[in-house]
Scaffold this motif. Structure first.
Motif, short mmCIF file in Angstrom:
data_model
loop_
_atom_site.label_atom_id
_atom_site.label_comp_id
_atom_site.label_asym_id
_atom_site.label_seq_id
_atom_site.Cartn_x
_atom_site.Cartn_y
_atom_site.Cartn_z
N PRO A 1 0.80 -1.22 0.00
CA PRO A 1 0.00 0.00 0.00
C PRO A 1 0.84 1.28 0.00
O PRO A 1 0.29 2.37 -0.16
CB PRO A 1 -0.81 -0.12 1.29
CG PRO A 1 0.06 -0.92 2.20
CD PRO A 1 0.78 -1.90 1.32
N LEU A 2 2.14 1.15 0.20
CA LEU A 2 3.01 2.32 0.25
C LEU A 2 3.68 2.55 -1.11
O LEU A 2 3.70 1.68 -1.97
CB LEU A 2 4.08 2.16 1.33
CG LEU A 2 3.59 1.88 2.75
CD1 LEU A 2 4.76 1.89 3.72
CD2 LEU A 2 2.52 2.85 3.19
N HIS A 3 4.27 3.74 -1.26
CA HIS A 3 4.94 4.12 -2.51
C HIS A 3 6.35 4.63 -2.22
O HIS A 3 6.79 5.59 -2.84
CB HIS A 3 4.14 5.21 -3.21
CG HIS A 3 2.71 4.86 -3.47
ND1 HIS A 3 2.30 4.19 -4.59
CD2 HIS A 3 1.60 5.09 -2.73
CE1 HIS A 3 0.99 4.03 -4.55
NE2 HIS A 3 0.55 4.55 -3.44
N ASP B 1 4.29 10.49 6.04
CA ASP B 1 3.27 10.21 5.03
C ASP B 1 3.71 10.64 3.64
O ASP B 1 3.40 9.98 2.64
CB ASP B 1 1.96 10.92 5.40
CG ASP B 1 1.29 10.33 6.64
OD1 ASP B 1 1.72 9.25 7.08
OD2 ASP B 1 0.35 10.95 7.16
N ARG B 2 4.46 11.74 3.57
CA ARG B 2 4.93 12.20 2.26
C ARG B 2 5.91 11.22 1.65
O ARG B 2 5.86 10.91 0.45
CB ARG B 2 5.56 13.59 2.39
CG ARG B 2 6.13 14.14 1.08
CD ARG B 2 6.33 15.64 1.14
NE ARG B 2 7.25 16.04 2.18
CZ ARG B 2 8.58 16.06 2.04
NH1 ARG B 2 9.13 15.67 0.89
NH2 ARG B 2 9.37 16.46 3.01
N GLY C 1 4.09 8.07 0.64
CA GLY C 1 3.17 8.25 -0.48
C GLY C 1 1.74 7.98 -0.14
O GLY C 1 0.87 7.95 -1.03
N THR C 2 1.44 7.81 1.14
CA THR C 2 0.06 7.60 1.58
C THR C 2 -0.03 7.88 3.07
O THR C 2 0.98 7.81 3.79
CB THR C 2 -0.39 6.15 1.29
OG1 THR C 2 -1.79 6.03 1.54
CG2 THR C 2 0.34 5.15 2.17
N ARG C 3 -1.20 8.22 3.55
CA ARG C 3 -1.37 8.48 4.98
C ARG C 3 -1.24 7.17 5.75
O ARG C 3 -2.06 6.26 5.59
CB ARG C 3 -2.73 9.13 5.24
CG ARG C 3 -2.87 10.51 4.60
CD ARG C 3 -4.17 11.19 4.99
NE ARG C 3 -4.20 11.48 6.44
CZ ARG C 3 -5.21 12.10 7.04
NH1 ARG C 3 -6.27 12.49 6.34
NH2 ARG C 3 -5.17 12.32 8.34
N SER C 4 -0.23 7.08 6.55
CA SER C 4 0.06 5.82 7.22
C SER C 4 0.68 5.98 8.60
O SER C 4 0.69 5.03 9.40
CB SER C 4 1.01 4.98 6.35
OG SER C 4 2.18 5.73 6.04
N ARG D 1 2.15 0.93 -7.59
CA ARG D 1 1.40 -0.16 -6.99
C ARG D 1 1.48 -1.39 -7.90
O ARG D 1 1.77 -1.32 -9.07
CB ARG D 1 -0.09 0.20 -6.83
CG ARG D 1 -0.35 1.21 -5.73
CD ARG D 1 -1.85 1.40 -5.60
NE ARG D 1 -2.17 2.46 -4.64
CZ ARG D 1 -2.28 2.29 -3.34
NH1 ARG D 1 -2.07 1.09 -2.82
NH2 ARG D 1 -2.58 3.29 -2.54
#
Length: 363
Positions: A16-18, A120-121, A124-127, A358
């Motif tokens: 789920p991450l980038h 999060d930046r 690449g996603t709010r985590s 992804r």
């Protein structure tokens, strides 16, 4: 021949991450035909028979696999120590309880920085908040907790705050590992390689923290290869102590060996014992006979084994060259130029990062 002590099981490259420093392959679509539950169970049993004692469950994000609990239970039944390497996205209380019941021994959670915005930046996603909740859940369930932070130009200046965060979460261990430049990290090297000033300051912070936290939290700090005088021994020696199995069953001496122009070996076609003992891939760089000079005549040849074969190939196009990180390598100028550019280029953080894409899996 030595026997492997640990095996890295890359269950999936779905994630789920980038993260722009990800070392997973760029051609993610090539790995969609993932091993089934039964295939993984067979491979793990073969690994145990071969001598493996530690199983590191990774990805991508291993929690994407719905059969993770079955795989953990199979490993536990064979007496293997299991370590989950995870972004922790998907580690809900119910999932954590199920993994605990299956016999999971240890959890290693990655985090990108100490502040929500920066973490999060980079991810690449709010985590960030979910990672903090997961770390607390791990401690609540009385698992040993390792925090893993990949350091680079964009977060290394916050090393002290990252250590404070890990201490506050009750982490037993933290790995501060500077980026290894493979996969997406290679694509982003110019934007990720820190400066000498950043490294010196981070190392001073780590030394002080080790003195202050001795006996309370283990701190592992790995400097970037590019700033080393000598290369690190690749995985403790090529095909000596560790092996990796990719989502589609390719067995490798190290996680980046898929990049090499060498015959591949897959557990769908061969036993793990044959791959370890006889495959051309694993035999390619064992021992010292393959070494060119200056490695062949160097008194460090059985200490660092000529360095990283994948890094040598990445930088020179020849996996049999002396790792250019070594100051004795005839190709050391390649690394010196990258370091010069990092120290004389734009201000830290100014370069654009290319995020990891992804992928979907099909088991």
């Amino acid at each position: 021949m030595s026997r492997p002590f640990g095996m890295l099981v890359e269950l999936t490259y779905s994630c789920p991450l980038h993260c722009p420093y990800c070392s997973n392959p760029l051609a993610l679509a090539d790995y969609r035909e993932e091993l089934t539950t039964a295939e993984w169970q067979r491979v793990i049993a073969e690994a145990r028979a071969l001598g493996v004692l530690q199983l590191h469950l990774s990805g991508g994000e291993p929690l994407v696999r719905r059969d993770l609990e079955e795989i953990v239970a199979s490993a536990r039944g064979l007496g293997l120590y299991t370590n989950l390497i995870t972004s922790s996205l998907g580690l809900t209380p119910s999932r954590a309880e199920a993994l605990k019941a299956a016999g999971l021994d240890h959890v290693q959670i990655s985090i990108q920085a100490d502040s929500p915005d920066l973490s999060d930046r980079i991810a690449g996603t709010r985590s960030y908040e979910r990672k903090i909740e997961a770390a607390r859940l791990v401690k609540k369930l009385d698992w040993p907790l390792t925090m893993n932070v990949v350091l680079h130009r964009h977060n290394i200046d916050r090393t002290g705050r990252i250590l404070d965060l890990a201490e506050g979460l009750g982490a037993d261990r933290i790995e501060l590992a500077n980026t290894q430049y493979y996969g997406w990290a290679w694509r982003n090297r110019a934007a990720l390689l820190p400066t000498r000033r950043q490294l010196d300051e981070a190392e001073a912070v780590v030394r002080a923290a080790r003195q202050r936290l001795g006996g309370k939290m283990e701190i592992i700090y790995v400097i970037p290869d590019y700033y080393s005088k000598y290369p690190k021994p690749c995985m403790g020696g090529w095909g000596q102590k560790q092996l990796t199995v990719t989502p589609d069953g390719r067995a490798l001496p190290c996680p980046a060996a898929h990049t090499l122009n060498l015959p591949q070996a897959t557990v769908r076609e061969h036993s793990l014992a044959w791959i370890w003992e006889e495959s051309p891939l694993f035999e390619s760089f064992r021992g010292t006979d393959w070494m060119p000079d200056p490695c062949r005549s160097c008194d460090r040849r059985e200490i660092d084994f000529g360095g990283c074969r994948c890094q040598a190939f990445q930088l020179t196009g020849d996996a049999a060259r002396t790792d250019p990180v070594c100051h004795l390598s005839p190709d050391h100028g390649i690394v010196a130029e990258a370091v010069r550019a990092a120290n004389e280029g734009a201000e830290p953080g100014a370069e654009e990062l290319v995020p990891r894409v992804r992928t979907v899996h099909r088991a």
